[in-house]
Design a protein around this motif. Structure first.
Motif, PDB file in Angstrom:
ATOM      1  N   LEU A 221     -17.488 151.088 -30.444  1.00 30.54           N
ATOM      2  CA  LEU A 221     -16.876 150.614 -31.685  1.00 30.54           C
ATOM      3  C   LEU A 221     -17.938 150.334 -32.736  1.00 30.54           C
ATOM      4  O   LEU A 221     -17.783 150.665 -33.908  1.00 30.54           O
ATOM      5  CB  LEU A 221     -16.058 149.350 -31.409  1.00 30.54           C
ATOM      6  CG  LEU A 221     -14.717 149.611 -30.717  1.00 30.54           C
ATOM      7  CD1 LEU A 221     -13.996 148.303 -30.440  1.00 30.54           C
ATOM      8  CD2 LEU A 221     -13.846 150.527 -31.570  1.00 30.54           C
ATOM      9  N   ASP A 222     -19.033 149.751 -32.288  1.00 28.41           N
ATOM     10  CA  ASP A 222     -20.157 149.507 -33.199  1.00 28.41           C
ATOM     11  C   ASP A 222     -20.639 150.815 -33.793  1.00 28.41           C
ATOM     12  O   ASP A 222     -20.878 150.922 -34.995  1.00 28.41           O
ATOM     13  CB  ASP A 222     -21.316 148.879 -32.407  1.00 28.41           C
ATOM     14  CG  ASP A 222     -21.315 147.373 -32.549  1.00 28.41           C
ATOM     15  OD1 ASP A 222     -20.323 146.850 -33.127  1.00 28.41           O
ATOM     16  OD2 ASP A 222     -22.279 146.737 -32.085  1.00 28.41           O
TER      17      ASP A 222
ATOM     18  N   ASP B 194     -18.229 152.118 -36.217  1.00 27.29           N
ATOM     19  CA  ASP B 194     -18.294 151.321 -37.429  1.00 27.29           C
ATOM     20  C   ASP B 194     -19.495 151.741 -38.272  1.00 27.29           C
ATOM     21  O   ASP B 194     -19.391 151.965 -39.480  1.00 27.29           O
ATOM     22  CB  ASP B 194     -18.394 149.841 -37.031  1.00 27.29           C
ATOM     23  CG  ASP B 194     -18.413 148.946 -38.256  1.00 27.29           C
ATOM     24  OD1 ASP B 194     -17.473 149.077 -39.073  1.00 27.29           O
ATOM     25  OD2 ASP B 194     -19.373 148.175 -38.406  1.00 27.29           O
ATOM     26  N   THR B 195     -20.635 151.897 -37.604  1.00 28.10           N
ATOM     27  CA  THR B 195     -21.840 152.303 -38.310  1.00 28.10           C
ATOM     28  C   THR B 195     -21.650 153.653 -38.991  1.00 28.10           C
ATOM     29  O   THR B 195     -22.020 153.842 -40.156  1.00 28.10           O
ATOM     30  CB  THR B 195     -23.010 152.415 -37.310  1.00 28.10           C
ATOM     31  OG1 THR B 195     -23.080 151.220 -36.557  1.00 28.10           O
ATOM     32  CG2 THR B 195     -24.307 152.659 -38.029  1.00 28.10           C
TER      33      THR B 195
ATOM     34  N   VAL C 128     -18.854 155.145 -39.852  1.00 30.20           N
ATOM     35  CA  VAL C 128     -17.881 155.099 -40.946  1.00 30.20           C
ATOM     36  C   VAL C 128     -18.527 154.488 -42.180  1.00 30.20           C
ATOM     37  O   VAL C 128     -18.416 155.026 -43.292  1.00 30.20           O
ATOM     38  CB  VAL C 128     -16.631 154.296 -40.508  1.00 30.20           C
ATOM     39  CG1 VAL C 128     -15.737 154.032 -41.713  1.00 30.20           C
ATOM     40  CG2 VAL C 128     -15.874 155.064 -39.448  1.00 30.20           C
ATOM     41  N   THR C 129     -19.238 153.396 -41.953  1.00 30.18           N
ATOM     42  CA  THR C 129     -19.918 152.765 -43.080  1.00 30.18           C
ATOM     43  C   THR C 129     -20.879 153.752 -43.728  1.00 30.18           C
ATOM     44  O   THR C 129     -20.946 153.870 -44.958  1.00 30.18           O
ATOM     45  CB  THR C 129     -20.726 151.546 -42.597  1.00 30.18           C
ATOM     46  OG1 THR C 129     -19.893 150.790 -41.731  1.00 30.18           O
ATOM     47  CG2 THR C 129     -21.176 150.703 -43.768  1.00 30.18           C
TER      48      THR C 129
END
Lengths: 381, 679, 358
Positions: free
Chosen positions: A43-44, A47-48, A50-51
């Motif tokens: 998930l991290d 998230d990274t 996507v950011t």
């Protein structure tokens, strides 16, 4: 007798998406497993990524990488369609970039013409280098796989020989680097501010990439030459019987492949570096092979694959900042390519079988009913 | 092996006759009441599952062929007297002699087989096997008598292979039972089948080239040395057993020879040996003759006869009817997935059998009216062709083909036909000589230019050279014609025009396909071939170069293709026809030439020549051209000149036709994968 | 398309797939260390200092100058208590991607940021002005001396090489020595130039064999012991009895060749005598030490001290940036003359060339 079967209609609609979906699911699953196994949180990572993807600068970087990859993959794909394995894209584009850079710095022409001439030189050099492999194959039966690999090595040695102060290179005070003289402004291709809010511009030669993609599509699916090439790639014997001169096709397609390969280094050379130096990007020819596979040799598929690889390559840096090794990106890329190849082959087989069944059903439906009832009587008579 | 000669003699008689005689009603061994396994119309109420199993015992005794002949001697004799029985045609003295020999031979073999048990070696009851959307087998029932050769015939896609895969345990039937030696069995895998004594000899051999015969035979079932040396192969024991089996069944093979050095026929014997070594009592032979040259077919049949005489049972899959009639004791016909009937070879003609297979009147390739013109379409002068490895494949060949003429080239495969045709097409360079199209020297022209000049081409191997398997039909329609409308204009393809043109071809040539967007590989062999012929004829060619145009296609497609060739010939098409199907050659050609070892050695008039005469010339037994002027039936010996050839021709009343003369009902499957059947 | 064996890159990817699971485990533990940087020494301010390091291709673990830089960083992390962030370059990347790496380090709050390798010069030239408050350093490049927030840290490799050349010329019994360069770049040519000059200063008629393992852009010459061994073995076979390598990780192969030939070798970058196995140590006569670690440490230290380095800093003999090692006692007969040359170079009496004459 052929009643439209709703399940089958659904199936045929799903068939088009089946392979990409299967590949995607496999690739994501394996990547997640590797991440979990290495102690990172998927998930991290997501998230990274996507950011990262949301930042305009990353988008521009992704497109720029993709432009370069696109030329490389199209060059490989042209060979693939003819059943030729041009592993030599790497050597072809590096040699082309060096000679084009040297020429671009030497000549002085008005802006557009300057760039055009440089591009033609690059294509010519790439085509000639690939053409050597084609001639070896046609006249000496040397597998293009072997010869292009060897030509890569020879190309590397030739570049090293030429890229010295006595020949094509110049020294810069205080630098341990060495490169060709900087290309004058008339030979540079300005960037395009394609991505809003990004100070980083997209290579101007992105337009050329689009044109090459369109040309590739048109040539292969709309011209007689393209048909000949595809036929020769699909079945050499059938092509020969249909009047295609296969050895000529080998030479032409290899020249085309090499010409496009010659363009691989151009966005970076004319759009950013303006010099061919020791740290000029290398190895893009091999990335092209993976992307051509990923894109199924289709111009749009290759574009998607190139963007995906461009994104992953650049996102690797931000993953590294989060403590995830950039090797995870290599793993993901490898898994994606493998999944796509395997998934398409699987779906192709399933589809062929379905098609054969369809034909058989059709056959059963359109022909008169099996054994006439009279036969047994006749037999008994 | 006199029995074989006798058998072949009879069949040859029929083979000669069927072309010229009207169809006779098929005689079966039992009436309709007993014929539960015969085909029924789909509208008929299905019979109970028990009906098949509870039927009356077969009328023929369950004894080997030789004995069977004696046992049914009365029937045979009466049949011979019966004017409607095909055997009783305008028989010559020759043939009567042959019949006598047959009877004597049959008597000789009686003793060997008389004591066999009456049980069936294998019995299939009401086997049904469906694949999604397709019923491959429906209520198929077959009984194989122990010690007999049981042929299973049917068109491509009729369901023969599916049935045999069921019996060999490669898949399980949806319903129905399999009995082996009277015992109900479930076969989950080929290993199960082998354990039950059922072995399969595949059409495509599965041998390791660089191993010896012995090693190939024992591979996977190696005898081990005793004790601590058990990791070692006990080759002495293996050799002993192989020799024992080989001697017992008359399989002439050297265990120490390398498979790579063996001919096709020998390799097939190794395959049979492999199956026997594993203890098989029932052998399934899938299209065993497809890969063999005539002499090898002869040897194979001899070997099969030896096997059944030793009490083994053989299931012989084929669609070469004359071979089936030669070798089989019983023949089961399968059509559209179900059994149509079981007949005995003595009671049917090839033509009747073929009609059972197709369910309709058989097409005949004969052409009647004369359409040959004076206008020369193709001239070949002093043509020699070399292969890639420098061997001369064609030597000094010359001929002309006129418009409206079909020139047939007969020859055993591998005698230069392929190279000759490729040289005419410009695919292969001519070493010497010239090729002229309507007087223009085209020797230096590339293939494309020749095609554009009006030469159409049906290549020998449609899978390799005729089609792009993964491409849709409409792209395949372009193939070979991509430089012309409706396929392209000014270097650009015109796909929509090509698609609609392909739809017309599909309609006109009865290509069975759901759409023209289907990949060519999905079609059955016959439909692929119809598409090829359709596209080649479509652009109004002046010359058609056709190699084996009906090879591996079913009877229906064959008839359609013959019709198209005839029609085109009437309109002035010149055709250079190479075929292995002698009846096709004789039936279609206006002129016949025989090619042997790269040279044209004989010329024949198709109106007079018999397959036997051609066969002799093809095998080199006849040195002089065989140009009989009167019907072959009367002049068969006279058609050849040398004594050796004469002897061969007399003998050829036996093996000649069986060797080289396909009866034309079937054609040769070659390596064609039939999607309809291959499941 | 079932021919995976042919795809160099893909095979690489797949191989990476199988290896990386293990490798990542190791990386994970590294990451753990980051969070618990020892606070034993260093000032309170140091703890808040985050150091960013951008490696060249190969990164940490290349047994070459990336590793040397890593050693300096590690020393700073433990000794000064700074937090470290390391990023690695990928094959085939462009200047834009290098810029991106530097920017990401800057955006993550790292200061100072050290770029390892001259390949970063163009990228740093663009990025540094964008972050005037951040101090950058670049190793092996001096083109950015005018950018106020960039420290250009270069080395006088030719000077150190001159001294080991002088030692080699004394040590050879046959007047025949060798030089194995990793990749034929101007940087490695500096090693060669100094070595040749030093050797000829001692024995003007000495025979010097020179070879480079690979040509750019093939940088595997820095990490291919097999190639190093082959090249060195060839030199020993042709009569050389001392071989100096400037080939990073390939040097191990040179030592192996020296050992089996019973001849001598000279190491590079670090004092390789210390890191070698006991049975190899005798053949490593000396090493030309290039203190990249010192340069990295100096940069971090200066930042911790609040006086970050800027401008050009040359690590030469005078400041101890390059040196020859004396760990192997076998070198002692030759050190006197080498030290003599060292004085002359420092004093400027001898000027060492940076490009090979041959």
């Amino acid at each position: 007798m052929t009643v439209p079967n709703p399940t089958r209609l659904l199936a045929s609609a799903g068939a088009a998406l089946a392979a990409p979906l299967l590949a995607l699911v496999t690739a994501v699953t394996v990547t997640v497993l590797v991440l979990v196994g290495s102690g990172s949180s998927p998930l991290d990572v997501l998230d990274t990524m996507v950011t990262y993807a949301q930042r305009p600068r990353s988008q521009a970087l992704m497109v720029n990488s993709a432009v370069t990859y696109y030329f490389s993959a199209v060059a490989v794909a042209i060979g693939f369609r003819m059943n030729l394995f041009n592993i030599g894209v790497d050597g072809q584009y590096r040699l082309a970039a060096l000679l084009a850079a040297a020429a671009a710095a030497e000549i002085s022409l008005p802006p557009v013409l300057h760039v055009t001439v440089v591009l033609l030189i690059a294509m010519g050099v790439g085509a000639s280098w690939a053409g050597l492999a084609a001639l070896l194959k046609v006249y000496r039966g040397v597998s293009e796989v072997i010869s292009t690999i060897m030509l890569n090595f020879i190309g590397t040695a030739l570049i090293a020989y030429l890229l010295t102060p006595e020949r094509l290179a110049v020294r810069t005070v205080g630098s341990n680097n060495i490169g060709t003289p900087t290309i004058p402004a008339s030979g540079q291709v300005p960037g395009i501010s394609l991505i809003p809010d990004s100070r980083l511009q997209v290579y101007g030669l992105a337009i050329l990439a689009v044109a090459v993609g369109a040309g590739y599509w048109f040539l292969l699916s709309r011209t007689r030459f393209g048909f000949d090439l595809r036929a020769a790639g699909a079945s050499e014997d059938a092509a020969k019987a249909s009047g295609v001169r296969v050895s000529r096709m080998i030479i032409i397609s290899m020249l085309l492949s090499g010409a496009v390969a010659g363009l691989v280094g151009m966005p970076q050379l004319l759009g950013a570096a303006h010099t061919f130096s020791l740290d000029f990007p290398a190895g893009l020819g091999f990335t092209g092979i993976a992307i051509a596979l990923l894109g199924r040799n289709h111009p749009v598929g290759i574009a998607i694959g190139a963007l995906l690889f461009g994104f992953l390559d650049n996102a690797a840096t931000s993953l590294e900042l989060r403590g995830v090794s950039r090797d995870i990106v290599l793993v993901t890329q490898g898994v994606i390519v493998l999944s796509v190849v395997v998934a398409y082959e699987l779906v192709r087989r399933v589809r062929t079988r379905a098609e054969q069944r369809d034909v058989a059903r059709r056959l059963a439906a359109t022909t008169p009913a099996p054994p006439a009832p009279s036969t047994p009587q006749e037999v008994g008579a | 092996m006199p029995a074989n000669h006798a058998g072949r003699g009879q069949v040859t008689d029929r083979g000669r006759l069927w072309l010229r005689r009207p169809a006779w009603p098929v005689r079966a061994e039992r009436g309709p009441a007993a014929g539960t396994s015969c085909g029924r119309g789909p509208g008929l109420p299905g019979r109970g599952a028990g009906a098949g199993t509870a039927r009356s015992p077969p009328t023929f005794p369950s004894i080997p062929r030789g004995a069977s002949r004696i046992g049914t001697e009365g029937t045979q004799a009466s049949a011979a007297d019966d004017p409607e029985t095909p055997v009783a045609g305008p028989a010559t003295g020759d043939r009567e002699a042959a019949a006598e020999t047959a009877a004597a031979a049959a008597a000789e073999t009686t003793e060997a087989a008389g004591t066999e048990s009456a049980a069936f070696a294998v019995e299939l009851r009401d086997i049904t096997k469906t694949f999604p959307g397709v019923v491959a087998n429906r209520d198929v029932s077959i009984r194989v008598r122990r010690g007999s050769v049981h042929a299973v015939v049917g068109e491509n896609g009729a369901g023969k292979s599916t049935l045999m895969k069921t019996l060999y345990g490669m898949h399980r039937p949806d319903s129905g039972t399999i009995l082996v030696d009277g015992e109900d069995v479930t076969l989950r895998s080929p290993a199960d089948a082998i354990a039950r004594g059922i072995g399969m000899v595949h059409q495509h051999f599965k041998l390791a080239e660089n191993l010896t015969v012995l090693e190939n035979v024992v591979l996977g079932a190696e005898p081990r040395k005793p004790g601590w040396r058990r990791l070692l192969l006990d080759s002495r024991q293996a050799r002993t057993r192989i020799n024992e089996i080989a001697t017992r069944y008359g399989l002439d093979i050297r265990p120490g020879a390398y498979v790579r050095d063996l001919g096709i026929g020998e390799r097939q014997r190794v395959e049979i040996l492999k199956v026997l070594y594993r203890g098989a009592r029932t052998l399934i032979l899938d299209e065993p003759t497809a890969v063999l040259v005539p002499q090898e077919v002869d040897e194979l049949f001899g070997a099969l006869r030896d096997l059944v005489n030793e009490g083994l049972s053989i299931i012989f899959i084929s669609h070469k009817l004359d071979e089936v009639l030669t070798v089989a004791d019983d023949i089961t016909v399968i059509r559209r997935g179900t059994t149509v009937g079981t007949v005995r070879p003595a009671e049917v003609t090839a033509r009747q059998l073929a009609e059972l297979m197709v369910g309709s009147e058989l097409p005949s390739p004969e052409i009647s009216e004369e359409s040959v013109t004076d206008e020369v379409a193709l001239t070949v002068e002093g043509l020699s062709v070399d292969t890639e490895d420098g061997r001369r494949a064609v030597t000094d060949v010359g001929f002309t083909v006129r418009r409206g003429e079909i020139l047939g080239i007969a020859g055993v495969e591998g005698n230069g036909q392929a190279e000759l045709i490729e040289a005419v097409m410009g695919i292969r360079p001519a070493a010497t000589g010239r090729v002229l199209l309507g007087g223009t020297d085209v020797t230096a022209w590339p293939t494309r230019r020749r095609r554009e000049a009006g030469v159409a081409y049906v290549p020998e191997d449609r899978i390799r050279s005729g089609l792009l398997f993964d491409s849709p039909l409409w792209e395949n329609r372009m193939l070979g014609h991509q430089t012309r409308p409706p396929n392209s204009r000014g270097g650009l393809l015109t796909p929509s025009a090509a698609r609609s043109d392909t739809r017309q071809i599909v309609a006109e040539y009865d290509v069975r396909t759901p759409s023209v967007a289907v990949a060519a590989g999905a079609l059955s062999g016959g439909n692929q071939q119809k598409l090829i012929v359709g596209r080649e004829m479509r652009d109004g060619p002046t010359l058609l170069v056709a190699a084996h145009p009906t090879r591996g296609v079913d009877v229906g497609a064959q008839a359609a293709i013959w019709d198209q060739l005839r029609a085109a010939r009437r309109e002035g098409l010149a055709v250079l026809l190479v075929s292995a199907d002698l009846d096709e050659l004789i039936g279609l050609s206006d002129t016949l030439r025989v090619i042997l070892r790269g040279r044209l050695v004989a010329e024949a008039d198709p109106r007079g020549v018999t397959p036997e005469d051609l066969g002799s010339a093809m095998s080199g037994m006849s040195r002089a051209p065989a140009v009989p002027s009167t019907p072959a039936v009367d002049t068969a010996p006279g058609a050849v000149t040398t004594p050796a050839a004469a002897a061969a021709a007399t003998d050829g009343a036996g093996p000649g036709a069986g060797d080289v003369g396909d009866t034309g009902d079937s054609g040769d499957t070659g390596a064609a994968a039939e999607p309809g059947e291959d499941r | 398309m079932r021919r995976f064996g042919r795809f160099g890159k893909i095979t690489g990817l797949v191989a990476a797939a199988s290896v990386v699971v293990l490798a990542l485990g190791a990386c994970g533990s590294d990451d753990g260390d980051d969070g618990t940087a020892p606070a034993a020494s260093g000032t309170a301010a140091a703890k808040s200092i985050k150091v960013g390091l951008a490696y060249d291709i190969g990164g940490r673990g290349d047994k070459s100058f990336n590793d040397s830089a890593a050693a300096g960083l590690d020393k700073a992390a433990t000794g000064l208590g700074v937090t470290k962030t390391e990023l690695e370059a990928a094959e085939g990347e462009t200047d834009a991607q290098k810029e991106e790496r530097l920017r990401q380090l800057a955006d993550a709050g790292n200061n100072p940021i050290i770029a390892v390798g001259f390949a970063y010069a163009t990228a740093l030239g663009k990025v540094a002005p964008e972050y005037p408050d951040i101090n950058f350093a670049i190793i092996d490049d001096a083109t950015l001396v005018d950018v106020p927030n960039v420290a250009s840290l270069t080395f006088a490799e030719e000077q150190g090489s001159f001294l080991v050349g002088a030692i080699a010329a004394q040590a050879t019994k046959v007047g025949n020595i060798g030089f194995v360069g990793g990749v034929n770049t101007p940087l490695i040519q500096k090693f060669q130039a100094g070595y040749e000059a030093g050797a000829k200063a001692v024995k003007p008629d000495i025979k010097i064999q020179v070879t480079y393992l690979t040509q750019p852009p093939d940088f595997t010459g820095f990490n291919d012991p097999a190639k190093g061994q082959t090249a060195a073995a060839g030199m020993y076979d042709s009569g050389a009895d001392v071989v100096y390598h400037a080939a990073g990780g390939s040097g191990g192969g040179v030592f192996t060749a020296a050992k089996s030939a019973g001849k001598l070798a000279i190491g590079v970058d670090a004092d390789q005598y210390l890191g070698a196995a006991a049975d190899v140590q005798p053949v490593i006569l000396t090493s030309m030490i290039k203190h990249v670690d010192v340069a990295v440490y100096d940069m971090v230290k200066s930042a911790v001290d609040g006086k970050p380095l800027t401008g050009a800093k040359v690590y030469d003999l005078k400041v101890g940036g390059v040196a020859f090692s004396t760990s192997n006692s076998a070198v002692s007969p030759y050190t006197a003359m080498a030290e003599d040359y060292q004085k002359k170079i420092i004093s400027g009496e001898i000027k060492v060339p940076t490009t090979p004459t041959s």
